[in-house]
Design a protein around this motif. Sequence first.
Motif, PDB file in Angstrom:
ATOM      1  N   UNK A 126     123.134 -23.219  24.585  1.00  0.00           N
ATOM      2  CA  UNK A 126     124.234 -22.121  24.691  1.00  0.00           C
ATOM      3  C   UNK A 126     124.517 -21.825  26.214  1.00  0.00           C
ATOM      4  N   UNK A 127     125.663 -21.255  26.285  1.00  0.00           N
ATOM      5  CA  UNK A 127     125.915 -20.537  27.326  1.00  0.00           C
ATOM      6  C   UNK A 127     125.017 -19.341  27.614  1.00  0.00           C
ATOM      7  N   UNK A 128     124.836 -18.916  28.832  1.00  0.00           N
ATOM      8  CA  UNK A 128     123.836 -17.774  28.990  1.00  0.00           C
ATOM      9  C   UNK A 128     124.504 -16.485  29.050  1.00  0.00           C
ATOM     10  N   UNK A 129     124.553 -15.809  27.592  1.00  0.00           N
ATOM     11  CA  UNK A 129     125.265 -14.712  27.459  1.00  0.00           C
ATOM     12  C   UNK A 129     124.181 -13.751  26.456  1.00  0.00           C
ATOM     13  N   UNK A 130     124.542 -12.470  26.736  1.00  0.00           N
ATOM     14  CA  UNK A 130     123.631 -11.696  26.076  1.00  0.00           C
ATOM     15  C   UNK A 130     123.654 -11.662  24.458  1.00  0.00           C
ATOM     16  N   UNK A 131     124.888 -12.191  24.127  1.00  0.00           N
ATOM     17  CA  UNK A 131     124.994 -12.367  22.412  1.00  0.00           C
ATOM     18  C   UNK A 131     124.039 -13.636  21.930  1.00  0.00           C
ATOM     19  N   UNK A 179     122.302 -25.471  28.945  1.00  0.00           N
ATOM     20  CA  UNK A 179     123.165 -24.277  29.169  1.00  0.00           C
ATOM     21  C   UNK A 179     123.056 -23.704  30.576  1.00  0.00           C
ATOM     22  N   UNK A 180     123.829 -22.819  30.843  1.00  0.00           N
ATOM     23  CA  UNK A 180     123.711 -22.261  32.258  1.00  0.00           C
ATOM     24  C   UNK A 180     124.807 -21.077  32.199  1.00  0.00           C
ATOM     25  N   UNK A 181     124.733 -20.367  33.276  1.00  0.00           N
ATOM     26  CA  UNK A 181     125.742 -19.245  33.331  1.00  0.00           C
ATOM     27  C   UNK A 181     127.077 -19.742  34.076  1.00  0.00           C
ATOM     28  N   UNK A 182     127.985 -18.916  33.649  1.00  0.00           N
ATOM     29  CA  UNK A 182     129.441 -19.473  34.192  1.00  0.00           C
ATOM     30  C   UNK A 182     129.698 -18.576  35.412  1.00  0.00           C
ATOM     31  N   UNK A 183     130.832 -18.645  35.653  1.00  0.00           N
ATOM     32  CA  UNK A 183     131.127 -17.783  36.780  1.00  0.00           C
ATOM     33  C   UNK A 183     131.324 -16.336  36.725  1.00  0.00           C
ATOM     34  N   UNK A 184     131.271 -15.776  35.508  1.00  0.00           N
ATOM     35  CA  UNK A 184     131.302 -14.353  35.494  1.00  0.00           C
ATOM     36  C   UNK A 184     129.882 -13.470  35.774  1.00  0.00           C
ATOM     37  N   UNK A 185     130.097 -12.341  36.187  1.00  0.00           N
ATOM     38  CA  UNK A 185     128.952 -11.659  36.900  1.00  0.00           C
ATOM     39  C   UNK A 185     128.244 -11.253  35.632  1.00  0.00           C
ATOM     40  N   UNK A 186     128.507 -10.979  34.397  1.00  0.00           N
ATOM     41  CA  UNK A 186     127.477 -10.747  33.198  1.00  0.00           C
ATOM     42  C   UNK A 186     126.894 -11.931  32.822  1.00  0.00           C
TER      43      UNK A 186
END
Length: 544
Positions: A359-364, A390-397
Motif C-alpha cells: 500500500x501507499x504509506x498513508x494513515x488509513x 509501497x512508499x510515501x508520495x510527495x505529500x507531507x502527510x
Amino acid sequence: MQAFPAALKIREHCFCLCIVPRTCVDRTTVGSKPKRLIAIPAPEQTVPRSQQREYSTGAIRKSKPNGADLVVGKHADKAFCPERRMVQRCKRAPLGNFLPKRSCRLLNDLQFHPKGVLARNSERSIINDSVLLSMKTKSSREVCLSWKLNKKYYTMQHMADYTEKKIVAHSLHTYLFRTGSWIYSQIINAQKFHPIVLATRKQNLDVFPWHDAYFLSDLFPLRRFFEREYAKRTDFYYPFFYRILRRRKAALLHSHFGNRGYFDLKLKEKLGIPQVTMFYGHDASMMARNPLWQRRYHELFKRCELILAEGNHMRNVLIGLGAQPEKVLVYHLGIDLESIRFIPRKPRIGEPVKILVASTFRDKKGITYCIEAFANVAQKYKNIHLSIIGDAGNSAREAAYKKEVLAAISNRHVSDKVTLLGFLDYPAFIQEAQRHDIFLSHSIVGADGETEGGAPVTLIEMSAYGMPVLSTLHCDIPEVILDGTSGFLVPEKDVAALTERLEFLITHPELWEQMGRAGRKHIEAEYDAKKQALRLETIYERLI
C-alpha cells in the motif's frame, strides 16, 4: 507493371512481407461490422501465384503476439480505411519493390501490446513514406492510424475505431497512476462501446497503454496556459476536451472520482450527453468533510445522471451526503484474472513463511499496526518474514507517516525480518506477490478522517492469487474477503486480535490452499474484469 503497396500480414509470431500487383482493397462485411482490410488483385490483371507468395525480410521480422493486417508504403495507388473510407493517394512504384529501410524503422517504432492495444515509442518520426495501418484486435476493435507529411515530420493521427460502436469518454485527472489498474480494466475490456480517454496529465503509459487518448499536457505551453486560465473562469470547463468529444460524437461521459465528476458537469451539459460518476474512496471520505466539496457534491448529485459506488457501505455514505438512492448503484471493480493465475499456497521446506503488505504509506492503511502484530508473532516464531511494497508520495502527510513506519520497525527490533521494497510497477508487483504466503492489510479510519471508501483493490488481487487474507471490518472489505472462508477480518486498530489471527494462519498452513480456493471462486464470480465490463456497459445502455 505497376504495383499496389506491400501488404504486411501479421500472424501469431511472424512479421512477413507480401508483394502483389496493382490492386484494389476489398472491404468485406458480416452484417454491418467491418472486417479486416484485405488487399486483392484487380480483376483486370492476372497475377502468377509465384508472384503472390509471402516474402520474409530480416529488417522487419518481429515477434508480434497479435494477428492483424497492414497496408504500408508509398507504393499505394489507393487504399481505403474500413471505418472512415479514408483515401490515401500515393505514388506508384514498379513491381517487386520492397519497403525502404525508413519504413522498416517506422515499423520498429510501433509496438503491439499483448492485449491488442497499439502503442508507440515516440509521437513523431522523420521518414519519407506515408503509411496507412489497419489492425484488428482480439476484442474485434478496428484500429486505423495514418502517418501524414507535415513539413519535414510525419505525425501520427488517430483514426481509431470509427465504427458503429458508440463512444464513451473516460475522464480523469491523471492517466494513469501506478495503482490504477482497476480503471484500466474498465477501458480495455469494453466490447459494445469504444472507450476514449481524456486526462489532464499522463504517466505510466508503458504499463497502461491505450491508443485513443487525449491529454491536456500534450498541448503547446501557451495553449495549455490559456486552456487552464479559461477553465478557472468557467468552472473548470476545458474547450480542448469539448472539441474532441464533439468531433468524436461521444455518447456518454464517464467521470472517475467525485471531484472529476463535478468538474465535468459543464462539459456534459454543453454536449448534451449523460454522465456517470464513480467514487473510489478518498473522494467519498476525506474530501466530503470539506464544506466546499459538500456543496459541490450536492450539485453533482442533482445534475449527474448516475453515481456508482464500489460497495454497499460506500453507497450508504453517498446517500448520506445527499445523493438520491435511486441514482446510486453498486458496481464492483474488476481485475484481469487472465494475468493473475491461481497459485495454491503451501509451506516450503527450509523457507520462512512470507507475509506481504502492499500500500501507499498513508494513515488509513494501518501499516504500523501490521508491523506491531508481526513483531509480536516474530518473538515466538523465527521462520517468518515481512515484505512491504509501497512508499510515501510527495505529500507531507505521507512523508510523516513513513517516519512512523520506519520508527515502528526500529523500535520493535525487526529490521532484519522486514524488507522495504518501495514502489513497484504493476507487473513487478504481481510477480513479487507470487513468492508470498499470507497477505496482510489493516485498513482503518485515519486520523484525518480518510477511509478506503470501498475496499483496496490489492485485496481483490491477492485473494484471486490464492493467498489467505487478513484484514479489517472496514468499509466494503467484508464484501471482498469472506470472514472465516477466504481469510479473517478483525476490528480496526485491534493489535491483539490481529496478532492472534496472524499466529493462527502461520501455525495452520493446511488452511492456506482451502482459503485461497474459496477466495478465487468468490473473485471470479463478483470481480472478474470481463464480467464487470459487460455489467458496466449494461449500465451505459440504460442511459443512452
